[in-house]
Design a protein around this motif. Structure first.
Motif, short mmCIF file in Angstrom:
data_model
loop_
_atom_site.label_atom_id
_atom_site.label_comp_id
_atom_site.label_asym_id
_atom_site.label_seq_id
_atom_site.Cartn_x
_atom_site.Cartn_y
_atom_site.Cartn_z
N ARG A 124 0.91 -1.06 -0.01
CA ARG A 124 -0.02 -0.11 0.15
C ARG A 124 0.75 1.24 -0.17
N VAL A 126 -16.80 9.55 -0.19
CA VAL A 126 -16.13 10.05 1.16
C VAL A 126 -16.90 11.07 1.78
N THR A 136 -1.70 9.41 -0.32
CA THR A 136 -2.22 10.29 0.67
C THR A 136 -2.22 9.93 2.25
N ARG A 193 -7.38 16.63 -8.44
CA ARG A 193 -5.92 16.28 -8.47
C ARG A 193 -5.95 15.02 -8.08
N ALA A 221 -8.08 22.46 6.82
CA ALA A 221 -8.88 21.42 7.39
C ALA A 221 -7.89 20.46 8.55
O1 16C Z 1 -9.06 3.87 -2.56
C1 16C Z 1 -8.02 4.23 -2.19
N1 16C Z 1 -7.22 3.83 -1.50
C2 16C Z 1 -7.53 2.59 -0.48
C3 16C Z 1 -6.44 2.24 0.37
O2 16C Z 1 -6.11 3.40 1.17
C4 16C Z 1 -8.68 3.03 0.51
C5 16C Z 1 -8.74 4.50 1.07
C6 16C Z 1 -9.84 5.36 1.09
C7 16C Z 1 -9.77 6.66 1.74
C8 16C Z 1 -9.91 7.48 0.92
C9 16C Z 1 -10.06 8.93 1.62
C10 16C Z 1 -8.93 9.74 1.41
C11 16C Z 1 -8.86 11.19 2.08
C12 16C Z 1 -7.61 11.61 1.91
C13 16C Z 1 -7.57 12.88 2.70
C14 16C Z 1 -6.34 13.37 2.57
C15 16C Z 1 -5.66 13.64 0.98
C16 16C Z 1 -4.26 14.45 0.94
C17 16C Z 1 -4.04 14.81 -0.37
C18 16C Z 1 -2.49 14.84 -0.49
C19 16C Z 1 -2.27 16.28 -0.08
O3 16C Z 1 -9.90 2.83 -0.09
C20 16C Z 1 -7.54 5.28 -3.16
C21 16C Z 1 -7.69 6.71 -2.66
C22 16C Z 1 -7.62 7.93 -3.25
C23 16C Z 1 -7.85 9.16 -2.66
C24 16C Z 1 -7.79 10.26 -3.54
C25 16C Z 1 -8.35 11.34 -2.68
C26 16C Z 1 -9.73 11.91 -2.38
C27 16C Z 1 -9.79 12.98 -1.48
C28 16C Z 1 -11.36 13.19 -1.16
C29 16C Z 1 -11.68 14.07 -0.12
C30 16C Z 1 -11.38 13.67 1.25
C31 16C Z 1 -12.03 14.75 2.32
C32 16C Z 1 -10.89 15.05 3.44
C33 16C Z 1 -11.53 16.35 4.24
C34 16C Z 1 -10.26 17.01 4.61
#
Ligand code: 16C
Length: 247
Positions: free
Chosen positions: A99, A206, A105, A223, A132
Motif C-alpha cells: 500500500r 467519502v 495520501t 487532482r 482542514a
Molecule cells: O481507494 C483508495 N485507497 C484505499 C487504500 O488506502 C482506501 C482508502 C480510502 C480513503 C479515501 C479517503 C482519502 C482522504 C484523503 C484525505 C487526504 C488527502 C491528502 C492529499 C494529499 C495532500 O479505499 C485510493 C484513494 C484515493 C484518494 C484520493 C483523494 C480523495 C480526496 C477526497 C476528499 C477527502 C476529504 C478530506 C477532508 C479534509
C-alpha cells in the motif's frame, strides 16, 4: 507444483470460510454485492454524472452532492489496462504489503483485525489538507471473485471500541470504495500478458466527517483521484512484468 508466496496470497477464487462465520459477514456480503453491481452500471449523463478528468482510456465522473454544506461528491472512474488480470489488480489493491508503494495520501496504516485471507480491518491516517484538520478512517476491506473473470475489492467504514472516532487530533471520515475489475482476451485464445485487457471501475464516496472547505476539497480530489488511478495501475503493470499471469 510448488506454490510461490505470491500465489498463496492472491485473492482466493471462493470466499474464505473464516469470513462467513465472522460478525461482520452479513454487512460485508451485502455491501460488496451492491457496490460491485453499481460499479459496472453505465454512467449516462442523465444520471447527473459529470466528466471531470479524461486521459487515454481513463475517464472520471463525479456527482455534486452536499449535505449540510459538506461535500460528499460520489466519484466513478473507468479505465482499461493491458497486460494484467483482474485478480492481479485486486491483489495489489487489497494486500497491505504494497500500500505505501502506491497510496500517496497515506500517513499511517495499521491492520486492526485479520479476519480471513480475503477480509481485513484497517485504521489509516491521511496527510492533512490545509486548512482542514487531519483525517483518519477505520474500514473493513474485502476482496472476492465475482462474475466470470471478475474480481473486486470493497472498502467500507466500520467501528471498533479500541479505535474511537475523534479521540485525538484526527477527525474520522467515512468511506465506501469499490475497485471492480474484469478481464477479457480474444475468443478462442488462451489469456496471456500480450492479449489480456482488464476493465476497471472504481467508485468512491467519502464523507469528510466534519467541516472542510468545499472549494479546497473539490480541488484536492480533482487532482488526487486521477493521480491515484494512474499511479496505481502503472504500479501493478510494473510489478507484474516478467511474472506468470495469474487469472
Ligand atoms: O481507494 C483508495 N485507497 C484505499 C487504500 O488506502 C482506501 C482508502 C480510502 C480513503 C479515501 C479517503 C482519502 C482522504 C484523503 C484525505 C487526504 C488527502 C491528502 C492529499 C494529499 C495532500 O479505499 C485510493 C484513494 C484515493 C484518494 C484520493 C483523494 C480523495 C480526496 C477526497 C476528499 C477527502 C476529504 C478530506 C477532508 C479534509
Amino acid at each position: 507444483a510448488e506454490r510461490t508466496r505470491d500465489e498463496v496470497e492472491l485473492p482466493p477464487p471462493a470466499i474464505d470460510n473464516r469470513l462467513t462465520v465472522h460478525p461482520l459477514w452479513p454487512e460485508i456480503d451485502r455491501i460488496s454485492t451492491e457496490q460491485i453491481q453499481a460499479a459496472f452500471e453505465e454512467v449516462g449523463g442523465e444520471n447527473g454524472w459529470q466528466l471531470f478528468a479524461e486521459e487515454g482510456d481513463m475517464r472520471m465522473y463525479r456527482r455534486e452532492v452536499e449535505v449540510d454544506g459538506m461535500v460528499m461528491d460520489p466519484l466513478k472512474a473507468m479505465h482499461k489496462v493491458r497486460g494484467v488480470s483482474a485478480r492481479e489488480m485486486c491483489h495489489y489493491f487489497f494486500n497491505p504489503r504494497y500500500r505505501y508503494e502506491w497510496e500517496t495520501t497515506l500517513e499511517t496504516m495499521t491492520i486492526v483485525e485479520q479476519v480471513s485471507r480475503d477480509a481485513l480491518v484497517f485504521h489509516q491516517t491521511f496527510k492533512r489538507i490545509w486548512p482542514a484538520s487531519q483525517r483518519d478512517a477505520l474500514f473493513w476491506s474485502h476482496v472476492r471473485a465475482s462474475h466470470a473473470n471478475t474480481y473486486a475489492v470493497t472498502n467500507h467504514s466500520t467501528t471498533n471500541p479500541d479505535y474511537p472516532p475523534n479521540a485525538g487530533a484526527c477527525i474520522r471520515l467515512f468511506v465506501t470504495v469499490c475497485l471492480a475489475c474484469r478481464s477479457s482476451w480474444p475468443a478462442g485464445e488462451q489469456p496471456t500478458r500480450d492479449n489480456i485487457t482488464t476493465s476497471i471501475a472504481y467508485c468512491s464516496t467519502v464523507n469528510p466527517g466534519g467541516w472542510a472547505p468545499a472549494g479546497v476539497l473539490r480541488a484536492v480530489y480533482k487532482r488526487e483521484y486521477p493521480k491515484f488511478l494512474k499511479r496505481f495501475t502503472s504500479y501493478v503493470v510494473d510489478q507484474c512484468r516478467g511474472k506468470p499471469l495469474a487469472i
